[in-house]
Design a protein around this motif. Structure first.
Motif, short mmCIF file in Angstrom:
data_model
loop_
_atom_site.label_atom_id
_atom_site.label_comp_id
_atom_site.label_asym_id
_atom_site.label_seq_id
_atom_site.Cartn_x
_atom_site.Cartn_y
_atom_site.Cartn_z
N ILE A 234 0.84 -1.20 0.00
CA ILE A 234 0.00 0.00 0.00
C ILE A 234 0.87 1.24 0.00
CG2 ILE A 234 -1.72 1.33 1.30
CD1 ILE A 234 -2.83 -1.30 2.32
N LYS A 235 0.53 2.17 -0.88
CA LYS A 235 1.12 3.51 -0.87
C LYS A 235 0.12 4.47 -0.25
CE LYS A 235 4.10 3.27 -4.97
NZ LYS A 235 4.37 3.86 -6.30
N MET A 236 0.58 5.33 0.65
CA MET A 236 -0.30 6.29 1.29
C MET A 236 0.21 7.70 1.07
SD MET A 236 -1.49 6.77 5.25
CE MET A 236 -0.41 8.15 5.51
N THR A 237 -0.71 8.62 0.74
CA THR A 237 -0.39 10.02 0.53
C THR A 237 -1.39 10.87 1.28
OG1 THR A 237 0.41 9.49 -1.70
CG2 THR A 237 0.04 11.81 -1.21
N ILE A 238 -0.91 11.97 1.87
CA ILE A 238 -1.81 12.92 2.53
C ILE A 238 -2.08 14.05 1.57
CG2 ILE A 238 -2.11 14.49 4.48
CD1 ILE A 238 -0.38 12.72 6.15
N LEU A 239 -3.33 14.17 1.16
CA LEU A 239 -3.75 15.22 0.24
C LEU A 239 -4.23 16.43 1.04
CD1 LEU A 239 -5.75 12.96 -2.25
CD2 LEU A 239 -3.34 13.62 -2.36
N PRO A 240 -4.22 17.66 0.47
CA PRO A 240 -3.90 17.96 -0.94
C PRO A 240 -2.43 18.28 -1.20
CG PRO A 240 -4.79 19.90 0.12
CD PRO A 240 -4.77 18.83 1.18
N ASP A 241 -1.59 18.38 -0.16
CA ASP A 241 -0.20 18.82 -0.38
C ASP A 241 0.64 17.78 -1.10
OD1 ASP A 241 -0.79 21.17 0.86
OD2 ASP A 241 -0.08 20.53 2.83
N LYS A 242 0.34 16.49 -0.85
CA LYS A 242 1.06 15.36 -1.46
C LYS A 242 2.54 15.36 -1.05
CE LYS A 242 -1.97 15.46 -5.49
NZ LYS A 242 -2.06 15.67 -6.94
N ARG A 243 2.85 15.97 0.10
CA ARG A 243 4.24 15.97 0.57
C ARG A 243 4.56 14.69 1.33
NH1 ARG A 243 6.08 19.33 4.30
NH2 ARG A 243 4.01 19.77 5.15
N HIS A 244 3.56 14.12 1.96
CA HIS A 244 3.78 12.97 2.84
C HIS A 244 3.47 11.69 2.05
CE1 HIS A 244 3.74 16.29 5.53
NE2 HIS A 244 2.43 16.40 5.57
N ARG A 245 4.51 11.08 1.49
CA ARG A 245 4.36 9.87 0.69
C ARG A 245 5.08 8.72 1.38
NH1 ARG A 245 3.24 11.18 -4.89
NH2 ARG A 245 3.23 13.43 -5.23
N VAL A 246 4.36 7.67 1.72
CA VAL A 246 4.97 6.51 2.38
C VAL A 246 4.38 5.25 1.74
CG1 VAL A 246 5.34 7.69 4.57
CG2 VAL A 246 3.18 6.51 4.18
N LYS A 247 5.00 4.11 2.03
CA LYS A 247 4.44 2.85 1.55
C LYS A 247 4.86 1.71 2.47
CE LYS A 247 7.97 1.44 -1.83
NZ LYS A 247 8.19 1.06 -3.25
N THR A 248 4.04 0.68 2.48
CA THR A 248 4.31 -0.49 3.31
C THR A 248 5.26 -1.44 2.58
OG1 THR A 248 2.48 -1.81 2.44
CG2 THR A 248 1.97 -0.27 4.22
N ARG A 249 5.65 -2.49 3.27
CA ARG A 249 6.44 -3.54 2.64
C ARG A 249 5.51 -4.43 1.81
NH1 ARG A 249 4.50 -5.15 7.29
NH2 ARG A 249 4.36 -7.34 7.90
N VAL A 250 6.09 -5.20 0.92
CA VAL A 250 5.33 -6.11 0.06
C VAL A 250 5.14 -7.44 0.81
CG1 VAL A 250 5.29 -7.36 -2.13
CG2 VAL A 250 6.23 -5.04 -2.02
N LEU A 251 3.91 -7.94 0.84
CA LEU A 251 3.61 -9.24 1.41
C LEU A 251 3.35 -10.22 0.27
CD1 LEU A 251 1.34 -8.31 4.45
CD2 LEU A 251 3.80 -8.69 4.37
N ARG A 252 4.08 -11.31 0.26
CA ARG A 252 4.07 -12.22 -0.88
C ARG A 252 2.92 -13.22 -0.80
NH1 ARG A 252 7.56 -10.27 -4.81
NH2 ARG A 252 9.45 -9.47 -3.83
N LYS A 253 2.31 -13.45 -1.96
CA LYS A 253 1.36 -14.53 -2.20
C LYS A 253 0.28 -14.60 -1.12
CE LYS A 253 4.77 -17.31 -4.69
NZ LYS A 253 5.48 -18.61 -4.78
N THR A 254 -0.52 -13.54 -1.04
CA THR A 254 -1.62 -13.52 -0.09
C THR A 254 -2.72 -12.60 -0.59
OG1 THR A 254 -2.27 -12.98 2.19
CG2 THR A 254 -0.49 -11.68 1.23
N LEU A 255 -3.95 -12.97 -0.28
CA LEU A 255 -5.12 -12.14 -0.55
C LEU A 255 -5.69 -11.56 0.73
CD1 LEU A 255 -6.92 -14.37 -3.23
CD2 LEU A 255 -5.28 -12.51 -3.59
N GLU A 256 -5.07 -11.89 1.87
CA GLU A 256 -5.49 -11.40 3.19
C GLU A 256 -4.27 -10.83 3.92
OE1 GLU A 256 -8.72 -11.61 4.13
OE2 GLU A 256 -9.33 -12.68 2.31
N PRO A 257 -3.65 -9.79 3.40
CA PRO A 257 -2.40 -9.29 4.00
C PRO A 257 -2.63 -8.61 5.34
CG PRO A 257 -3.14 -7.81 2.29
CD PRO A 257 -4.07 -8.99 2.23
#
Length: 415
Positions: A183-206
């Motif tokens: 997941i990538k997360m951004t705080i709008l409207p400034d779009k200055r705060h951009r973060v993302k989680t780690r990737v979880l492999r082979k799952t539909l229920e992360p």
């Protein structure tokens, strides 16, 4: 038996040195005290299952500790690294890549070096490419739900967002009948705060269980902010698949009394809201007799604004892959304060003719930042694992037209 003149000079010298040292020490102590009590306008702390991977000390120089988790062991702390950049650099690598350094490929000895710069007005084959839209599931597919929480720390003036888990995600990988969500997360409207989680492999229920703390956000401004969550599935060979998005206006959320738990349905991404990542012009030429590929990074245009000044400090990193393994990497110089940089830098690789069908060249346009993490602006892949029709066509023209420099503009994809 020292004359009065010499004694006076020695005394004056000692006095001047003593005063200078005293002033220098006082200035350093004063600056250190100011830094200690000064709160920066923005900073966030990232918590991964209760483990802080960013330091608590609020300073301009951020030390980032890499967290590596084994499947059957505790978390291990590695050296200094860049999480966003390292994830992008390993985009084409398979799970068998060793954690310490790039893999070895003995059957393909490749060397890379700088060549002569091309003149901007030198004639090259013009070209263009269509903007490819991110992959997304069909309208009749349920995209699942996202669970997260919102809290506010009044003493530190910090917004705390915890991305907990997602349920019922669609299948994005037909081979494994699963997905590799993050997941990538951004705080709008400034779009200055951009973060993302780690990737979880082979799952539909992360289950992510990752907490992001954003400092320097007054409580009075929360009502004007919107949390934007972009749910994606990692793809090592091409552009990551976009599953959907969640938009949460904080006008209807009141974290003043404590943590607010929320669950929202993941909706299909609105393509009109997507930000253009700009375009990159590259030239490729293959010499079959010398078995040498010349890659020229010419220029970029319409790059997104990455700095507070409304500009960017871009450079391009060129990664060469043989199959899934990276075998060479080079980067251009940084171009300061521009959204339309001109690089004109070439790289030469020795590649046997019979291995060309398995070669991919990845271009990462990266925004250089001296105090924080370098952020990937956009990505382009040419060769065996090209993610677009224009990229595949460009590579075909290079292979079919030996000794001819073929230059084209390509739209950058979001990583």
């Amino acid at each position: 038996d020292v004359s009065p003149v010499v004694a006076g000079l020695i005394g004056a010298t000692v006095l001047v040195v003593s005063v200078s040292v005293t002033v220098f020490v006082w200035t350093c102590c004063h600056q250190q005290a100011e830094k200690k009590h000064k709160t920066p306008p923005y900073k966030f702390i990232h918590m991964l299952k209760g483990i802080s991977i960013y330091p608590e000390t609020l300073s301009n120089k951020k030390k980032i500790n890499r967290i590596r988790r084994d499947k059957n062991g505790p978390a291990k702390e590695g050296g200094r690294g860049n999480l966003l950049l390292e994830a992008a650099e390993s985009g084409l690598m398979g799970p068998e890549k060793a954690p310490d350094g790039p893999p070895r490929v003995e059957q393909l000895p490749i060397k890379a070096d700088y060549g002569d710069e091309l003149s901007p007005d030198q004639s090259l084959t013009p070209g263009g490419s269509k903007t490819s839209s991110p992959s997304s599931p069909g309208d009749d597919v349920m995209l699942g739900d996202l669970t997260f929480s919102v809290d506010y720390n009044f003493p530190k003036k910090a917004l705390v967002v915890t991305i907990q888990e997602a349920h019922g995600l669609p299948v994005m990988d037909e081979h494994t009948h699963s997905s590799d969500p993050y997941i990538k997360m951004t705080i709008l409207p400034d779009k200055r705060h951009r973060v993302k989680t780690r990737v979880l492999r082979k799952t539909l229920e992360p289950v992510f269980d990752e907490t992001f703390t954003f400092y320097g956000i007054p409580y009075s401004q929360l009502q004007d902010l919107v949390l934007h969550f972009l749910v994606l599935s990692f793809d090592r060979f091409s552009r990551d698949d976009v599953i959907g998005e969640v938009m949460v206006p904080l006008a209807g959320v009141d974290p003043s009394t404590g943590k607010v738990q929320l669950t929202r349905e993941i909706l299909k991404r609105n393509i009109q809201k997507c930000i253009s990542r700009g375009e990159l012009q590259v030239s490729l030429s293959y010499q079959p007799v010398a078995q040498r590929m010349t890659v020229v990074v010419l220029k970029a245009r319409h790059l997104p604004k990455m700095d507070i000044t409304g500009l960017s400090d871009p450079y391009v990193k060129v990664n060469v892959y043989y199959g899934r393994k990276r075998i060479a990497k080079k980067k251009t110089h940084v171009k300061k304060c521009t959204l339309n940089p001109i690089f004109n830098e070439s790289f030469i690789y020795d590649i046997p003719v019979d291995l060309l069908p398995d070669i991919s060249i990845e271009f990462l346009v990266i925004d250089f930042d001296r105090t924080t993490k370098n952020e990937v602006v956009g990505r382009l892949i040419l060769g065996a694992h090209s993610g677009s029709a224009a990229g595949a066509e460009h590579w075909r023209q290079v292979c079919d037209s030996p000794r001819k420099a073929v230059a084209k503009w390509h739209s950058l994809s979001e990583y």
